[in-house]
Design a protein around this motif. Sequence first.
Motif, PDB file in Angstrom:
ATOM      1  N   LEU A 117       0.880  -1.169   0.000  1.00  0.00           N
ATOM      2  CA  LEU A 117       0.000   0.000   0.000  1.00  0.00           C
ATOM      3  C   LEU A 117       0.916   1.218   0.000  1.00  0.00           C
ATOM      4  CD1 LEU A 117      -2.723   1.378   0.148  1.00  0.00           C
ATOM      5  CD2 LEU A 117      -2.642   1.188   2.649  1.00  0.00           C
ATOM      6  N   TRP A 118       1.018   1.868  -1.181  1.00  0.00           N
ATOM      7  CA  TRP A 118       1.872   3.047  -1.313  1.00  0.00           C
ATOM      8  C   TRP A 118       1.080   4.296  -0.949  1.00  0.00           C
ATOM      9  CZ3 TRP A 118       6.935   2.252  -2.393  1.00  0.00           C
ATOM     10  CH2 TRP A 118       7.287   1.041  -3.008  1.00  0.00           C
ATOM     11  N   ILE A 119       1.670   5.152  -0.125  1.00  0.00           N
ATOM     12  CA  ILE A 119       1.034   6.426   0.200  1.00  0.00           C
ATOM     13  C   ILE A 119       1.989   7.542  -0.220  1.00  0.00           C
ATOM     14  CG2 ILE A 119      -0.048   7.815   1.995  1.00  0.00           C
ATOM     15  CD1 ILE A 119      -1.357   5.245   2.240  1.00  0.00           C
ATOM     16  N   PRO A 137      -3.971   6.788  -1.864  1.00  0.00           N
ATOM     17  CA  PRO A 137      -3.299   5.512  -1.606  1.00  0.00           C
ATOM     18  C   PRO A 137      -3.349   4.623  -2.850  1.00  0.00           C
ATOM     19  CG  PRO A 137      -5.500   5.476  -0.690  1.00  0.00           C
ATOM     20  CD  PRO A 137      -5.267   6.892  -1.183  1.00  0.00           C
ATOM     21  N   ILE A 138      -2.293   3.855  -3.022  1.00  0.00           N
ATOM     22  CA  ILE A 138      -2.217   2.954  -4.170  1.00  0.00           C
ATOM     23  C   ILE A 138      -1.915   1.539  -3.680  1.00  0.00           C
ATOM     24  CG2 ILE A 138      -0.969   2.417  -6.307  1.00  0.00           C
ATOM     25  CD1 ILE A 138      -0.230   5.410  -6.452  1.00  0.00           C
ATOM     26  N   LEU A 139      -2.900   0.648  -3.831  1.00  0.00           N
ATOM     27  CA  LEU A 139      -2.686  -0.746  -3.452  1.00  0.00           C
ATOM     28  C   LEU A 139      -2.103  -1.449  -4.674  1.00  0.00           C
ATOM     29  CD1 LEU A 139      -2.971  -2.768  -1.178  1.00  0.00           C
ATOM     30  CD2 LEU A 139      -5.249  -3.338  -2.046  1.00  0.00           C
ATOM     31  N   TRP A 140      -0.873  -1.912  -4.528  1.00  0.00           N
ATOM     32  CA  TRP A 140      -0.118  -2.419  -5.688  1.00  0.00           C
ATOM     33  C   TRP A 140       0.402  -3.833  -5.492  1.00  0.00           C
ATOM     34  CZ3 TRP A 140       5.192  -3.652  -5.444  1.00  0.00           C
ATOM     35  CH2 TRP A 140       5.837  -3.867  -6.674  1.00  0.00           C
ATOM     36  N   GLN A 141       0.372  -4.571  -6.594  1.00  0.00           N
ATOM     37  CA  GLN A 141       1.033  -5.874  -6.623  1.00  0.00           C
ATOM     38  C   GLN A 141       1.861  -5.876  -7.893  1.00  0.00           C
ATOM     39  OE1 GLN A 141      -2.737  -8.422  -5.686  1.00  0.00           O
ATOM     40  NE2 GLN A 141      -0.961  -9.640  -5.059  1.00  0.00           N
ATOM     41  N   PRO A 142       3.079  -6.399  -7.853  1.00  0.00           N
ATOM     42  CA  PRO A 142       3.911  -6.374  -9.059  1.00  0.00           C
ATOM     43  C   PRO A 142       3.279  -7.179 -10.185  1.00  0.00           C
ATOM     44  CG  PRO A 142       4.884  -7.775  -7.359  1.00  0.00           C
ATOM     45  CD  PRO A 142       3.754  -7.033  -6.725  1.00  0.00           C
ATOM     46  N   PHE A 213      11.678   2.912 -10.567  1.00  0.00           N
ATOM     47  CA  PHE A 213      10.713   1.815 -10.385  1.00  0.00           C
ATOM     48  C   PHE A 213       9.440   2.288  -9.692  1.00  0.00           C
ATOM     49  CE2 PHE A 213       8.902  -1.980  -8.406  1.00  0.00           C
ATOM     50  CZ  PHE A 213       8.948  -2.885  -9.464  1.00  0.00           C
ATOM     51  N   THR A 214       9.598   3.034  -8.602  1.00  0.00           N
ATOM     52  CA  THR A 214       8.402   3.506  -7.889  1.00  0.00           C
ATOM     53  C   THR A 214       7.649   4.548  -8.725  1.00  0.00           C
ATOM     54  OG1 THR A 214       9.886   4.990  -6.657  1.00  0.00           O
ATOM     55  CG2 THR A 214       9.154   2.990  -5.542  1.00  0.00           C
ATOM     56  N   ALA A 215       8.397   5.266  -9.567  1.00  0.00           N
ATOM     57  CA  ALA A 215       7.750   6.249 -10.439  1.00  0.00           C
ATOM     58  C   ALA A 215       6.820   5.524 -11.404  1.00  0.00           C
ATOM     59  CB  ALA A 215       8.804   7.050 -11.207  1.00  0.00           C
ATOM     60  N   GLN A 216       7.261   4.355 -11.851  1.00  0.00           N
ATOM     61  CA  GLN A 216       6.456   3.563 -12.777  1.00  0.00           C
ATOM     62  C   GLN A 216       5.147   3.119 -12.098  1.00  0.00           C
ATOM     63  OE1 GLN A 216       7.193  -0.830 -13.615  1.00  0.00           O
ATOM     64  NE2 GLN A 216       8.138   0.021 -15.358  1.00  0.00           N
ATOM     65  N   ILE A 217       5.246   2.769 -10.832  1.00  0.00           N
ATOM     66  CA  ILE A 217       4.053   2.342 -10.089  1.00  0.00           C
ATOM     67  C   ILE A 217       3.048   3.490 -10.018  1.00  0.00           C
ATOM     68  CG2 ILE A 217       3.199   1.674  -7.806  1.00  0.00           C
ATOM     69  CD1 ILE A 217       5.919   0.213  -7.419  1.00  0.00           C
ATOM     70  N   LEU A 218       3.542   4.688  -9.725  1.00  0.00           N
ATOM     71  CA  LEU A 218       2.659   5.854  -9.619  1.00  0.00           C
ATOM     72  C   LEU A 218       2.050   6.181 -10.976  1.00  0.00           C
ATOM     73  CD1 LEU A 218       4.792   8.210  -7.340  1.00  0.00           C
ATOM     74  CD2 LEU A 218       3.030   6.555  -6.676  1.00  0.00           C
ATOM     75  N   SER A 219       2.858   6.125 -12.013  1.00  0.00           N
ATOM     76  CA  SER A 219       2.374   6.487 -13.336  1.00  0.00           C
ATOM     77  C   SER A 219       1.389   5.448 -13.876  1.00  0.00           C
ATOM     78  CB  SER A 219       3.570   6.711 -14.260  1.00  0.00           C
ATOM     79  OG  SER A 219       3.508   5.931 -15.382  1.00  0.00           O
ATOM     80  N   ASP A 220       1.627   4.166 -13.585  1.00  0.00           N
ATOM     81  CA  ASP A 220       0.679   3.125 -13.989  1.00  0.00           C
ATOM     82  C   ASP A 220      -0.669   3.344 -13.317  1.00  0.00           C
ATOM     83  OD1 ASP A 220       2.590   1.946 -15.530  1.00  0.00           O
ATOM     84  OD2 ASP A 220       2.942   0.232 -14.205  1.00  0.00           O
ATOM     85  N   PHE A 221      -0.622   3.774 -12.056  1.00  0.00           N
ATOM     86  CA  PHE A 221      -1.856   4.014 -11.306  1.00  0.00           C
ATOM     87  C   PHE A 221      -2.641   5.162 -11.944  1.00  0.00           C
ATOM     88  CE2 PHE A 221      -4.004   6.527  -7.977  1.00  0.00           C
ATOM     89  CZ  PHE A 221      -4.928   5.588  -7.539  1.00  0.00           C
TER      90      PHE A 221
END
Length: 230
Positions: A117-119, A137-142, A213-221
């Motif tokens: 859970l990214w905040i 909040p972003i609930l993420w799974q790879p 890598f974390t930037a990709q998670i935010l941008s995908d969201f």
Amino acid sequence: MKTISAPKNEVELMQRALSIAGYTLAEIANSIDVSVPCNLQRHKGWVGTLIERYLGADAGSKAQQDFAHLGIELKTLPVNRVGYPLETTFVSIAPLVANHGITWQTSHVRYKLSKVLWIPIEGERSIPLAVRRVGMPILWQPNAEQEQQLKNDWQELMDMIVLGKIEHITARHGEYLQIRPKAANGQALTEAYNESGELIMTRPRGFYLKKQFTAQILSDFLAEVHRVHR
DNA sequence: TGTTGATCATGC
DNA sequence: GCATGATCAACA
């Protein structure tokens, strides 16, 4: 300080996380009787601990996910004004000895990152700590590609450790996952092996996610949010 | 000025 | 020292 009970399920956890989106750190801290330091220089983990407490994570130094009963790890992520990560993200300590038999499947890195859970939180030092705002909040799974990327880096780094090349590893190794010192200070030492197989003492190291890598998670969201709204 | 290496606090 | 939570700050 008020103690908040653990969320019973994922929905409850997400509701709590959503309830603080848009609020400042001072507003959140005040609501649970926590005082806000002037800055993070001597309180580097303060933001993470604050959000942990508000969401009801079981505190402590257990090598477990923050919400083990839900299989979820909590990570706050400092971002700049356009939402790009300002710092790398610590994942776990790198095992320098007794690491034979550890595979990607059984690694702490995979465990910790299996569900996060990214905040995102405003992190620019020009913004006073008290008025920095918490994001969605972003609930993420790879996904399969991300897991493969992490696995590749982890394997490369672990191979170097097992071969006794710990002193040759720098933060430049690994595309998305890197190894850097992780200790209280420069005097901290832990056991490792050199290339001759001899036991040596070296600085403890940790695995960190690079900003890309974390930037990709935010941008995908964000892309997913936009897709749903179309 | 972005990254790499170093560091801060706390509990046990 | 290790595990939790991370960010600081020197220097390339």
